[in-house]
Design a protein around this motif. Structure first.
Motif, PDB file in Angstrom:
ATOM      1  N   GLN A   1     -30.221 -34.267 -31.504  1.00  0.00           N
ATOM      2  CA  GLN A   1     -31.613 -34.202 -31.972  1.00  0.00           C
ATOM      3  C   GLN A   1     -31.889 -35.376 -32.900  1.00  0.00           C
ATOM      4  O   GLN A   1     -31.255 -35.520 -33.950  1.00  0.00           O
ATOM      5  CB  GLN A   1     -31.844 -32.892 -32.731  1.00  0.00           C
ATOM      6  CG  GLN A   1     -33.238 -32.739 -33.292  1.00  0.00           C
ATOM      7  CD  GLN A   1     -34.226 -32.161 -32.305  1.00  0.00           C
ATOM      8  OE1 GLN A   1     -33.913 -31.192 -31.617  1.00  0.00           O
ATOM      9  NE2 GLN A   1     -35.406 -32.741 -32.211  1.00  0.00           N
ATOM     10  N   SER A   2     -32.808 -36.242 -32.508  1.00  0.00           N
ATOM     11  CA  SER A   2     -33.143 -37.382 -33.355  1.00  0.00           C
ATOM     12  C   SER A   2     -34.013 -36.940 -34.513  1.00  0.00           C
ATOM     13  O   SER A   2     -34.726 -35.944 -34.431  1.00  0.00           O
ATOM     14  CB  SER A   2     -33.904 -38.415 -32.527  1.00  0.00           C
ATOM     15  OG  SER A   2     -33.124 -38.863 -31.447  1.00  0.00           O
ATOM     16  N   ALA A   3     -33.939 -37.706 -35.594  1.00  0.00           N
ATOM     17  CA  ALA A   3     -34.754 -37.400 -36.766  1.00  0.00           C
ATOM     18  C   ALA A   3     -36.237 -37.558 -36.441  1.00  0.00           C
ATOM     19  O   ALA A   3     -36.621 -38.387 -35.600  1.00  0.00           O
ATOM     20  CB  ALA A   3     -34.379 -38.329 -37.917  1.00  0.00           C
ATOM     21  N   THR A   5     -39.865 -38.974 -37.167  1.00  0.00           N
ATOM     22  CA  THR A   5     -40.175 -40.328 -37.625  1.00  0.00           C
ATOM     23  C   THR A   5     -41.165 -40.330 -38.780  1.00  0.00           C
ATOM     24  O   THR A   5     -42.278 -39.791 -38.649  1.00  0.00           O
ATOM     25  CB  THR A   5     -40.749 -41.162 -36.465  1.00  0.00           C
ATOM     26  OG1 THR A   5     -39.799 -41.204 -35.397  1.00  0.00           O
ATOM     27  CG2 THR A   5     -41.039 -42.585 -36.921  1.00  0.00           C
ATOM     28  N   VAL A 100     -34.770 -29.884 -37.746  1.00  0.00           N
ATOM     29  CA  VAL A 100     -34.563 -31.326 -37.825  1.00  0.00           C
ATOM     30  C   VAL A 100     -35.390 -31.878 -38.974  1.00  0.00           C
ATOM     31  O   VAL A 100     -36.555 -31.501 -39.157  1.00  0.00           O
ATOM     32  CB  VAL A 100     -34.915 -32.024 -36.488  1.00  0.00           C
ATOM     33  CG1 VAL A 100     -36.359 -31.804 -36.083  1.00  0.00           C
ATOM     34  CG2 VAL A 100     -34.564 -33.505 -36.543  1.00  0.00           C
ATOM     35  N   SER A 103     -36.988 -38.848 -41.219  1.00  0.00           N
ATOM     36  CA  SER A 103     -36.190 -39.995 -41.664  1.00  0.00           C
ATOM     37  C   SER A 103     -36.377 -40.291 -43.144  1.00  0.00           C
ATOM     38  O   SER A 103     -35.604 -41.051 -43.726  1.00  0.00           O
ATOM     39  CB  SER A 103     -36.549 -41.222 -40.827  1.00  0.00           C
ATOM     40  OG  SER A 103     -37.954 -41.393 -40.744  1.00  0.00           O
TER      41      SER A 103
ATOM     42  N   GLU B  46     -29.824 -34.193 -43.598  1.00  0.00           N
ATOM     43  CA  GLU B  46     -29.383 -33.911 -42.231  1.00  0.00           C
ATOM     44  C   GLU B  46     -29.070 -32.415 -42.127  1.00  0.00           C
ATOM     45  O   GLU B  46     -28.189 -31.909 -42.830  1.00  0.00           O
ATOM     46  CB  GLU B  46     -28.142 -34.738 -41.892  1.00  0.00           C
ATOM     47  CG  GLU B  46     -27.689 -34.643 -40.466  1.00  0.00           C
ATOM     48  CD  GLU B  46     -26.601 -35.649 -40.138  1.00  0.00           C
ATOM     49  OE1 GLU B  46     -26.493 -36.027 -38.960  1.00  0.00           O
ATOM     50  OE2 GLU B  46     -25.839 -36.050 -41.054  1.00  0.00           O
ATOM     51  N   LYS B  63     -24.703 -31.901 -33.189  1.00  0.00           N
ATOM     52  CA  LYS B  63     -23.838 -32.939 -33.753  1.00  0.00           C
ATOM     53  C   LYS B  63     -22.579 -32.345 -34.378  1.00  0.00           C
ATOM     54  O   LYS B  63     -21.509 -32.949 -34.333  1.00  0.00           O
ATOM     55  CB  LYS B  63     -24.611 -33.741 -34.796  1.00  0.00           C
ATOM     56  CG  LYS B  63     -23.788 -34.788 -35.510  1.00  0.00           C
ATOM     57  CD  LYS B  63     -24.638 -35.638 -36.424  1.00  0.00           C
ATOM     58  CE  LYS B  63     -23.790 -36.681 -37.144  1.00  0.00           C
ATOM     59  NZ  LYS B  63     -24.604 -37.572 -38.010  1.00  0.00           N
TER      60      LYS B  63
END
Lengths: 110, 115
Positions: A1-3, A5, A100, A103, B46, B63
């Motif tokens: 899972q990407s952060a 934006t 999540v 950034s 995180e 992750k």
């Protein structure tokens, strides 16, 4: 899972209003209203300032306000004060049952 | 008052495991989730996982799925996060936070992974 934006930095003068964006996808920000914002001063633990997109926890100034449109949520800080200088993070629930964070955005009061 | 108190700093060698505790007070422990979040030096927050304190169900970030174990002891009002196969990039401050909203945070536990 990407952060999620967020802009790296946003600045403003005392008394001004600034807005921080938080862009995700239709699987997180766009799907759920479980979107929170946290303020973190250097060396301190994060502090919840907005939850469920627009709601304030007890004791949080209404100078902080949240909104959402599509896959992008926003945090607006009105009447900017020196004490608002901090890092800000959004956080969303996702379709996989996970969470999540964004950034992160550094807010500077000029 | 509502409080989460975490265990102290740890220094570990690569390949080792670390177990951090998070003791709750001031509220009904089984009524809220506990999240675990980490922050490496100079980096963003995180999310690692949550545990449903009432029934022990857990959910972890993909992750960390193979390396993290979340548990709780309701009689001790304490949640635990166990991270195995530590690497240098696991050096971070690890925090627990209460509820789906993460409205109350522990003070953080520094974990340094170094040979």
């Amino acid at each position: 899972q990407s952060a999620l934006t967020q802009p790296a930095s946003v600045s403003g003068s005392p008394g001004q209003s600034i807005t921080i964006s938080c862009t995700g996808t239709s699987s997180d920000v766009g799907r759920y209203d479980y979107l929170s914002w946290f303020q973190q001063h250097p060396g301190k633990t994060p502090k919840l300032i907005i939850f469920d997109v627009t709601k304030w926890p007890s004791g949080i100034s209404n100078r902080f306000s949240g909104s959402k449109s599509g896959n992008t949520a926003s945090l607006t800080i009105s009447g900017l004060q020196a004490e608002d200088e901090a890092d800000y993070y959004c956080c969303s629930y996702t379709s996989t049952g996970t969470y999540v964070f964004g950034s992160g955005t550094k807010v500077t009061v000029l | 008052q509502v409080q989460l108190v975490q265990s102290g700093a740890e220094v570990k060698k690569p390949g080792a495991s670390v177990k951090i505790s998070c003791k709750a007070s001031g509220y009904t422990f089984t009524s809220y989730l506990i999240h675990w979040v980490r922050q490496a030096p100079g980096q963003r927050l995180e999310w690692m996982g949550w545990i449903n304190v009432a029934n022990g169900d857990t959910k972890s970030s993909q992750k960390f799925q193979d390396r993290v174990t979340l548990t709780r002891d309701t009689s001790a009002r304490t949640a635990y996060m166990d991270l195995s196969s530590l690497r240098s990039d696991d050096t971070a401050v690890y925090s627990c936070a209460r509820s789906a909203y993460m409205d109350v945070w522990g003070e953080g536990t520094t974990v340094i992974v170094s040979s």
